[in-house]
Motif scaffolding. Sequence first.
Motif, PDB file in Angstrom:
ATOM      1  N   THR A  62       0.857  -1.173  -0.009  1.00 44.11           N
ATOM      2  CA  THR A  62      -0.018   0.043   0.076  1.00 44.11           C
ATOM      3  C   THR A  62       0.942   1.159  -0.020  1.00 44.11           C
ATOM      4  O   THR A  62       0.616   2.301  -0.738  1.00 44.11           O
ATOM      5  CB  THR A  62      -0.952   0.047   1.142  1.00 44.11           C
ATOM      6  N   GLN A 110       0.199   9.781   0.630  1.00 41.94           N
ATOM      7  CA  GLN A 110      -1.236   9.346   0.411  1.00 41.94           C
ATOM      8  C   GLN A 110      -1.396   7.977   0.193  1.00 41.94           C
ATOM      9  O   GLN A 110      -0.655   7.441  -0.808  1.00 41.94           O
ATOM     10  CB  GLN A 110      -1.673   9.974  -1.088  1.00 41.94           C
ATOM     11  N   ASN A 112      -4.079   5.001  -0.999  1.00 39.36           N
ATOM     12  CA  ASN A 112      -5.258   4.628  -1.755  1.00 39.36           C
ATOM     13  C   ASN A 112      -5.444   2.978  -1.507  1.00 39.36           C
ATOM     14  O   ASN A 112      -4.873   2.161  -1.881  1.00 39.36           O
ATOM     15  CB  ASN A 112      -4.876   4.972  -3.234  1.00 39.36           C
ATOM     16  N   ASP A 117     -11.178   4.116  -0.407  1.00 37.30           N
ATOM     17  CA  ASP A 117     -10.806   5.127   1.020  1.00 37.30           C
ATOM     18  C   ASP A 117      -9.261   5.688   0.444  1.00 37.30           C
ATOM     19  O   ASP A 117      -8.626   4.930  -0.052  1.00 37.30           O
ATOM     20  CB  ASP A 117     -10.813   4.430   1.965  1.00 37.30           C
ATOM     21  N   VAL A 118      -9.063   6.847   1.045  1.00 32.43           N
ATOM     22  CA  VAL A 118      -7.642   7.368   0.847  1.00 32.43           C
ATOM     23  C   VAL A 118      -7.445   7.795   2.298  1.00 32.43           C
ATOM     24  O   VAL A 118      -8.331   8.400   3.229  1.00 32.43           O
ATOM     25  CB  VAL A 118      -7.776   8.778   0.059  1.00 32.43           C
TER      26      VAL A 118
END
Length: 161
Positions: A62, A110, A112, A117-118
Motif C-alpha cells: 500500500t 497518500q 489509496n 478510501d484514502v
Amino acid sequence: MFTLDGIRKFHGWTHACLSLLLDHLASIPATDYGEVLPAVGFPTPREQVIHIFNCEGFWVHTLQGLSYVDRSPAQCPAVSDARLFEQEVIQQTHTYLSGLTDRQLNSDTQLNFSDGDVAIRTPALILHHVLTHAFHHKGQIVAMCRALGHPAPDTDLNHFE
C-alpha cells in the motif's frame, strides 16, 4: 524523526522474535498448529502467523501504491511454509526501504485503498504499526500455545542487544 537505520533495526528485532516463535511452533504437533481456539480473533496459531505476514505485505504494498492479495493459511499449512512466506515479506520490506530516504520515511504519503478510501500517513507511522501489530499477535500466539499445553520460551526483544 524516525531513521531508516532505526526502522531496519526494529524490523530485524521483530522478525528475530517471530523466528523464535516459529521455532517453538515447529516443535509442537502439527495438529495443534492448526487447532481452533475460538476466543481469539484469528482462531488458530497458523492463522495468526499468516495474518502477521499478510499485514506487513499489505502495508508495504500500500505504501508503494500496489495492490496486495492475502496469502491464505491453506497456502501455508506447515510452519516451514510460514517461514518461506516470512522471508518473502522481509525481502519486500527491505526492497521498499532501500528506495527511501529518511526524509521520505517521515513525509506524509497518500495511501489509496481498493475500496476507494484514502488516508495520509507517514511511512514511519505505517511501519511502526506493522511491527507493533506483529508483537500483538505474537502475544496471542504465545497465549494460544500455553492453552494448548505447549508454553513458549521467552520470545521478546531482550535477546538481541
